[in-house]
Design an enzyme around this catalytic site. Structure first.
Site, short mmCIF file in Angstrom:
data_model
loop_
_atom_site.label_atom_id
_atom_site.label_comp_id
_atom_site.label_asym_id
_atom_site.label_seq_id
_atom_site.Cartn_x
_atom_site.Cartn_y
_atom_site.Cartn_z
N HIS A 248 0.92 -1.05 -0.07
CA HIS A 248 0.35 -0.01 0.09
C HIS A 248 0.91 1.25 -0.05
O HIS A 248 2.12 1.10 0.57
CB HIS A 248 -0.79 0.02 1.35
CG HIS A 248 -2.11 -0.97 1.12
ND1 HIS A 248 -3.10 -0.73 0.41
CD2 HIS A 248 -2.34 -1.86 2.08
CE1 HIS A 248 -3.90 -1.74 0.43
NE2 HIS A 248 -3.51 -2.68 1.51
N CYS A 298 -0.02 2.95 -4.43
CA CYS A 298 -0.51 4.15 -4.76
C CYS A 298 0.25 5.34 -4.47
O CYS A 298 0.92 5.26 -3.53
CB CYS A 298 -2.14 4.11 -4.11
SG CYS A 298 -3.35 3.08 -4.81
#
Length: 434
Positions: A248, A298
């Site tokens: 992440h 991301c």
């Protein structure tokens, strides 16, 4: 060179790079005025036999209309008949000149003169253009016109761009950190499909002759520890180093490389600190060598809905209900940039050279991952490397990845745009199996 001849060279580039013996061709290509002595010297200095073959073919495309048939003639004269036949079969209308060149094939080359008034006037009207790395976009003067079209003074020659040395065996270390299962207190979801990405990259970089080490489900402190250990390795016998982060991510304040990746404990490590571990100051044995970072995470929480294009530019969408993102809201807290436990990574550094950071998405935006087939970015990059690593340099291949990923759509709506921060000084060609 005629476009049809360029296409023949491009179509057969893999075979040429694999089988061509450039050393036997230099005298003939020089005698026939296909290349100048300076160009021959540049090709000789480009590296291994494969590197020289690749550079020779690339430069050949920039020469005049006679370069292709003269190249075929040189192949035949040096006994490389199979390659000559391979190329000639794709160009049945090419007629080879006799082995003994006529006066037409031997124009007298005069020393490079000062630019003519016409050239100077032309330079005043045009914005100066920096040399580019793709030889086909700005051809050099053809052999037969070189004496009347001098190179503008002070302009760097395209054929002087060199390639990194990439012939060590093994080529170098490749560290893959694959964070899939996140601790409950992190409030981050598990990353289904990331193991697919990890397996693909492990196989791919082993095929590219790297020593691959995979670390799974690391906390922030463990990520730092692995990077610190990698920086303390002796890389003097290797030519390159690769770090791949699958996790992440979020957007953080930065002054060099944007973004941060999360440990499974929910604590992040900024990308600019990740790169610091391997720069020339903290890892002397990697000074002057390419250090590559691939970030599948991301860059923020925004979702790109794209914009309308003409129908001929639209491809069928991929992705569906299983698409997930690796996004976490932007963090601007001092904790996200704290490196108090790693003082050696806080020092102000010179401009990072020989570093390339490739992001799966544009800073600030989400990165899409299919739980069944893996992330768009990794899936595409793995295929591009498999198909093109034998002939194309890394930056060119990443541009291919950018283009293909940009054509995808998540849930029929959302888009993704990868990109890179490139501080490499030379072309980089991976090792491939022959």
């Amino acid at each position: 060179m005629e476009e049809r001849h360029k296409k023949i060279l491009q179509r057969n580039r893999t075979n040429l790079v694999r089988d061509l013996d450039p050393s036997n061709l230099y005298d003939g290509l020089l005698e026939k005025r296909v290349f100048t002595q300076d160009m021959i010297d540049e090709i000789k200095g480009s590296g291994t036999r494969r590197d020289q073959a690749r550079q020779l073919v690339r430069d050949l495309e920039t020469r005049g209309s006679r370069a292709f048939p003269l190249f075929l003639l040189c192949l035949q004269e040096t006994g490389q008949h199979s390659l000559a036949e391979l190329l000639q079969n794709g160009a049945p209308t090419v007629h080879l000149q006799p082995a003994t060149p006529t006066e037409v094939l031997r124009p007298v080359l005069q020393p490079l003169p000062v630019s003519s008034p016409m050239d100077v006037d032309k330079q005043r009207k045009e914005v100066p253009v920096q040399p580019v790395q793709r030889p086909s976009t700005t051809p050099s003067p053809s052999p037969e016109r070189e004496h009347i079209r001098p190179r503008p003074p002070g302009r760097q020659r395209r054929d002087s761009i060199q390639s990194y040395k990439m012939d060590a065996s093994p080529c170098g270390h490749c560290l893959i950190i694959n964070n899939v299962e996140f601790e409950p207190q992190s409030e981050l979801s598990n990353r289904k499909g990331s193991n697919i990405d990890c397996d693909k990259l492990e196989r791919r970089f082993k095929a590219l002759n790297f020593i691959v080490e995979v670390k799974a489900n690391l906390k922030q402190r463990q990520i730092k520890r692995e990077l610190s250990a990698l920086s303390k390795e002796d890389h003097s016998q290797y030519d390159c180093c690769v770090v791949i982060m699958l996790s992440h991510g979020t957007e953080v304040s930065h002054n060099r490389f944007p973004g941060a990746v999360y440990g499974v404990d929910g604590q992040s490590v900024p990308v600019q600190h990740i790169t610091n571990y391997l720069n020339g100051q903290h890892c002397p044995s990697l000074q002057g060598k390419p250090k590559l970072f691939f970030i599948q995470a991301c860059g923020g929480g925004e979702r790109d809905t794209g914009f309308e294009v003409s129908p001929d530019e639209v491809k069928p969408s991929v992705g569906g209900a299983d698409d997930q993102t690796d996004a976490i809201p932007m963090s601007s807290s001092s904790d996200s940039l704290s490196m108090s436990d790693e003082p050696d990574a806080r020092v102000t550094l010179p401009t990072p050279s020989d570093i390339l950071v490739s992001y799966s998405t544009f800073p600030g935006y989400v990165s899409w991952r299919d739980t069944q087939s893996g992330s768009w970015y990794i899936e595409t990059m793995d295929r591009i490397l498999e198909e093109n690593a034998a002939t194309d340099d890394l930056v060119t291949m990443l541009m291919m990845v950018n283009h293909e990923v940009s054509q995808n759509s998540a849930k029929g709506l959302y888009k993704q745009m990868p990109g890179s921060f490139n501080f490499l000084r030379k072309l980089l060609y991976f090792q491939t199996q022959t």
